[in-house]
Write a protein that holds these residues in place. Structure first.
Motif, PDB file in Angstrom:
ATOM      1  N   ASN A  57     -25.705 -53.976  31.653  1.00  0.00           N
ATOM      2  CA  ASN A  57     -25.120 -53.948  32.999  1.00  0.00           C
ATOM      3  C   ASN A  57     -25.707 -55.048  33.870  1.00  0.00           C
ATOM      4  OD1 ASN A  57     -23.687 -53.196  35.200  1.00  0.00           O
ATOM      5  ND2 ASN A  57     -24.803 -51.323  35.619  1.00  0.00           N
ATOM      6  N   LEU A  58     -27.059 -55.213  33.780  1.00  0.00           N
ATOM      7  CA  LEU A  58     -27.707 -56.264  34.574  1.00  0.00           C
ATOM      8  C   LEU A  58     -27.218 -57.650  34.157  1.00  0.00           C
ATOM      9  CD1 LEU A  58     -31.363 -54.867  34.724  1.00  0.00           C
ATOM     10  CD2 LEU A  58     -29.665 -54.897  36.567  1.00  0.00           C
ATOM     11  N   ALA A  59     -27.069 -57.851  32.842  1.00  0.00           N
ATOM     12  CA  ALA A  59     -26.589 -59.155  32.355  1.00  0.00           C
ATOM     13  C   ALA A  59     -25.171 -59.433  32.841  1.00  0.00           C
ATOM     14  CB  ALA A  59     -26.645 -59.193  30.820  1.00  0.00           C
ATOM     15  N   GLN A  60     -24.303 -58.392  32.789  1.00  0.00           N
ATOM     16  CA  GLN A  60     -22.931 -58.585  33.253  1.00  0.00           C
ATOM     17  C   GLN A  60     -22.895 -58.861  34.754  1.00  0.00           C
ATOM     18  OE1 GLN A  60     -20.336 -58.788  31.410  1.00  0.00           O
ATOM     19  NE2 GLN A  60     -21.259 -58.213  29.461  1.00  0.00           N
ATOM     20  N   THR A  61     -23.780 -58.191  35.516  1.00  0.00           N
ATOM     21  CA  THR A  61     -23.835 -58.434  36.959  1.00  0.00           C
ATOM     22  C   THR A  61     -24.266 -59.853  37.262  1.00  0.00           C
ATOM     23  OG1 THR A  61     -24.377 -56.099  37.307  1.00  0.00           O
ATOM     24  CG2 THR A  61     -24.818 -57.618  39.124  1.00  0.00           C
ATOM     25  N   ALA A  62     -25.302 -60.337  36.517  1.00  0.00           N
ATOM     26  CA  ALA A  62     -25.758 -61.714  36.715  1.00  0.00           C
ATOM     27  C   ALA A  62     -24.666 -62.710  36.371  1.00  0.00           C
ATOM     28  CB  ALA A  62     -27.010 -61.970  35.856  1.00  0.00           C
ATOM     29  N   GLU A  63     -23.916 -62.412  35.295  1.00  0.00           N
ATOM     30  CA  GLU A  63     -22.829 -63.312  34.903  1.00  0.00           C
ATOM     31  C   GLU A  63     -21.724 -63.337  35.957  1.00  0.00           C
ATOM     32  OE1 GLU A  63     -20.100 -64.275  30.937  1.00  0.00           O
ATOM     33  OE2 GLU A  63     -21.357 -62.479  31.040  1.00  0.00           O
ATOM     34  N   LEU A  64     -21.420 -62.160  36.531  1.00  0.00           N
ATOM     35  CA  LEU A  64     -20.430 -62.111  37.602  1.00  0.00           C
ATOM     36  C   LEU A  64     -20.882 -62.924  38.811  1.00  0.00           C
ATOM     37  CD1 LEU A  64     -19.202 -58.408  37.558  1.00  0.00           C
ATOM     38  CD2 LEU A  64     -17.815 -60.439  37.199  1.00  0.00           C
ATOM     39  N   ARG A  65     -22.157 -62.809  39.177  1.00  0.00           N
ATOM     40  CA  ARG A  65     -22.667 -63.584  40.307  1.00  0.00           C
ATOM     41  C   ARG A  65     -22.600 -65.083  40.035  1.00  0.00           C
ATOM     42  NH1 ARG A  65     -28.056 -59.878  41.582  1.00  0.00           N
ATOM     43  NH2 ARG A  65     -26.916 -58.119  42.556  1.00  0.00           N
ATOM     44  N   GLU A  66     -22.901 -65.482  38.785  1.00  0.00           N
ATOM     45  CA  GLU A  66     -22.833 -66.900  38.436  1.00  0.00           C
ATOM     46  C   GLU A  66     -21.399 -67.415  38.529  1.00  0.00           C
ATOM     47  OE1 GLU A  66     -24.127 -70.662  37.309  1.00  0.00           O
ATOM     48  OE2 GLU A  66     -25.203 -68.895  38.023  1.00  0.00           O
ATOM     49  N   LEU A  67     -20.454 -66.614  38.039  1.00  0.00           N
ATOM     50  CA  LEU A  67     -19.045 -67.017  38.136  1.00  0.00           C
ATOM     51  C   LEU A  67     -18.599 -67.112  39.596  1.00  0.00           C
ATOM     52  CD1 LEU A  67     -17.446 -64.938  35.249  1.00  0.00           C
ATOM     53  CD2 LEU A  67     -17.780 -67.398  35.322  1.00  0.00           C
ATOM     54  N   LYS A  68     -19.082 -66.171  40.438  1.00  0.00           N
ATOM     55  CA  LYS A  68     -18.755 -66.226  41.849  1.00  0.00           C
ATOM     56  C   LYS A  68     -19.313 -67.499  42.480  1.00  0.00           C
ATOM     57  CE  LYS A  68     -17.286 -64.625  45.796  1.00  0.00           C
ATOM     58  NZ  LYS A  68     -15.844 -64.542  46.099  1.00  0.00           N
ATOM     59  N   ARG A  69     -20.531 -67.865  42.072  1.00  0.00           N
ATOM     60  CA  ARG A  69     -21.145 -69.095  42.607  1.00  0.00           C
ATOM     61  C   ARG A  69     -20.354 -70.326  42.174  1.00  0.00           C
ATOM     62  NH1 ARG A  69     -24.190 -73.041  41.047  1.00  0.00           N
ATOM     63  NH2 ARG A  69     -24.270 -72.234  38.903  1.00  0.00           N
ATOM     64  N   ILE A  70     -19.921 -70.340  40.900  1.00  0.00           N
ATOM     65  CA  ILE A  70     -19.138 -71.479  40.403  1.00  0.00           C
ATOM     66  C   ILE A  70     -17.804 -71.581  41.145  1.00  0.00           C
ATOM     67  CG2 ILE A  70     -17.925 -72.393  38.379  1.00  0.00           C
ATOM     68  CD1 ILE A  70     -20.156 -71.186  36.656  1.00  0.00           C
ATOM     69  N   GLN A  71     -17.167 -70.408  41.382  1.00  0.00           N
ATOM     70  CA  GLN A  71     -15.892 -70.422  42.105  1.00  0.00           C
ATOM     71  C   GLN A  71     -16.074 -70.940  43.522  1.00  0.00           C
ATOM     72  OE1 GLN A  71     -14.099 -66.590  42.455  1.00  0.00           O
ATOM     73  NE2 GLN A  71     -12.148 -67.371  43.232  1.00  0.00           N
ATOM     74  N   THR A  72     -17.152 -70.517  44.188  1.00  0.00           N
ATOM     75  CA  THR A  72     -17.425 -70.999  45.547  1.00  0.00           C
ATOM     76  C   THR A  72     -17.653 -72.501  45.557  1.00  0.00           C
ATOM     77  OG1 THR A  72     -18.426 -68.848  46.058  1.00  0.00           O
ATOM     78  CG2 THR A  72     -18.880 -70.673  47.562  1.00  0.00           C
ATOM     79  N   ALA A  73     -18.411 -72.997  44.545  1.00  0.00           N
ATOM     80  CA  ALA A  73     -18.671 -74.437  44.463  1.00  0.00           C
ATOM     81  C   ALA A  73     -17.382 -75.217  44.243  1.00  0.00           C
ATOM     82  CB  ALA A  73     -19.677 -74.723  43.346  1.00  0.00           C
TER      83      ALA A  73
END
Length: 446
Positions: A191-207
């Protein structure tokens, strides 16, 4: 609403015709000099279809809630379609830098304003052609990220269901909790890994979104700077041409050239006097030569007449021989024609017999065709009846389709609200799961 002012070059009518031809849109110089509402509507329709994917025909179908508001919708159908098309076109021309566009440009277009609008849209088309590859790449990356986000949300939903299952299961003893602890830790880490991956994707989308905005701003600045530079360059070239004609490279050389020209004029005057004297002498000689030349011309004409008569006599002799040969050839052709006439008479008799037989066959076929036509007419009447029934079914299906579209809109809104509610529930459940895990860990440690 904030308006963005863009500078664009005002194109000549010939340049507009060429650019429109490159866009596969036919416009003539007469359309630009004397624009008509129907012709300009067709041109604007081509623009909206190319750049927005919206045609005038699609705008001709009004929304049902708009139709319901009118007392006599049949009378206003064309006006509603025109306003819908104008609304789409207004978005396009506003984005390309025209902020004084009005319904008058569709109803009563003016040549000057039409030229301004077309210049702005052509400028946008050229810029769009340059940057369409970058847009397609960004769009492709965005689609991939959206797809990945949907996949991760689905996995997150599965994990949430697993957490709910774990929460609904109450271990009966400390031994069972100890046995389930490794599985719980694995689920938690996942769950923690999936949450971190979601946050990374959100950061990439924002960038990526920030990069797109920066590119749009850079594009706007570059276009404006380019247009200003082109305008200054054109003015500078005109000034250079105007000033270049006034520049004297070397005044001393100019003075020397004036002195040389003065001396040359004096020399030319002297030469002119000598040439005039020579001209008078030559004129006297030419008069004598003209008399001699006239005598020569008379003799030449007499010789040409003699040669013509000799050629005419020779041609007459050749023509006589040729005519004799033609008479012999015509006699031979006459004999052949007589033979062919006899053959054709025999063929005519055979053809007459065939025509008689074919007439009888045609009469029989005509009777059969008349019978078949009556059968086809009956079948056509049945087809017309069936078509009317099918058309009634189509109208009924279209009404059902419209009702379904309204239901789809309502359902879509309900689904969006359900998703928001589910996300809120997931957040609350996650918080409760964290608390449960902390309590479980505290109890195990104690």
């Amino acid at each position: 609403m904030q308006q963005h002012h863009y500078s664009f070059p005002m194109l000549k009518p010939s340049e507009i015709v060429t650019c429109m031809s490159d866009l596969h849109i036919h416009v003539s110089l007469e359309d630009l000099e004397r624009p008509t509402p129907s012709r300009m509507a067709a041109v604007f329709d081509a623009f909206t279809s190319t750049f927005m994917g919206v045609s005038r025909d699609s705008c001709a179908v009004p929304s049902f809630h708009v139709v319901d508001m009118l007392e006599h919708p049949d009378l206003h159908q064309d006006d509603v379609a025109l306003m819908a098309f104008y609304r789409q076109l207004f978005k396009l021309v506003t984005e390309v830098g025209i902020h004084d566009f009005s319904i008058r440009d569709l109803i009563k277009p003016e040549p000057g304003h039409v030229r301004k609008i077309l210049s702005a849209i052509i400028n946008f088309a050229k810029f769009r052609e340059e940057r369409v590859s970058v847009f397609e790449q960004c769009n492709k990356n965005s689609a991939e990220h959206v797809q990945k986000k949907a996949f991760l949300e689905e996995k997150n939903q599965e994990i949430a269901e697993t957490v709910n299952t774990i929460r609904s299961y109450e271990p009966s003893s400390t031994l069972q909790r100890a046995e389930e602890e490794p599985a719980y830790q694995r689920v938690r880490e996942r769950n923690l890994a999936q949450t971190a991956e979601l946050r990374e994707l959100k950061r990439i989308q924002t960038a990526l979104t920030s990069d797109i905005e920066n590119l749009k701003k850079t594009k706007t600045d570059a276009v404006e700077k380019m247009n200003n530079t082109n305008f200054l360059l054109s003015n500078t070239k005109q000034d250079c041409v105007r000033l270049r004609s006034r520049i004297v490279p070397n005044p001393a050389k100019l003075q020397q050239a004036l002195v040389d020209m003065t001396n040359s004029i004096s020399s030319e005057k002297t030469n002119l006097t000598v040439r005039e004297r020579q001209y008078r002498d030559l004129l006297t000689r030419m008069e004598a030569i003209a008399v001699v030349q006239q005598d020569i011309t008379t003799c030449t004409k007499l010789m040409e007449e003699c040669e013509f008569e000799m050629k005419k006599s020779s041609t007459a002799e050749k023509s006589l021989v040729h005519e004799r040969e033609n008479i012999e050839r015509k006699n031979q052709e006459l004999r052949e024609v007589n033979i062919k006439e006899q053959q054709l008479k025999r063929q005519l008799a055979n053809i007459s017999d065939k025509i008689t037989r074919l007439t009888k066959q045609q009469t029989a076929k005509k009777e059969a065709n008349d019978l078949k036509m009556s059968e086809l007419a009956a079948a056509y009447e049945a087809g017309v009846t069936e078509r009317d029934l099918n058309q009634a079914k189509i109208d009924s299906n279209q009404a059902v389709l419209a009702e379904l579209e309204e239901k789809i809109v309502v359902t879509k809104k309900n689904v969006e609200s359900e998703i928001a509610r589910f996300l809120d529930c997931y957040s609350k459940l996650k918080t409760r799961g964290d608390r449960y895990c902390a309590e479980l860990a505290r109890m195990m440690s104690s």
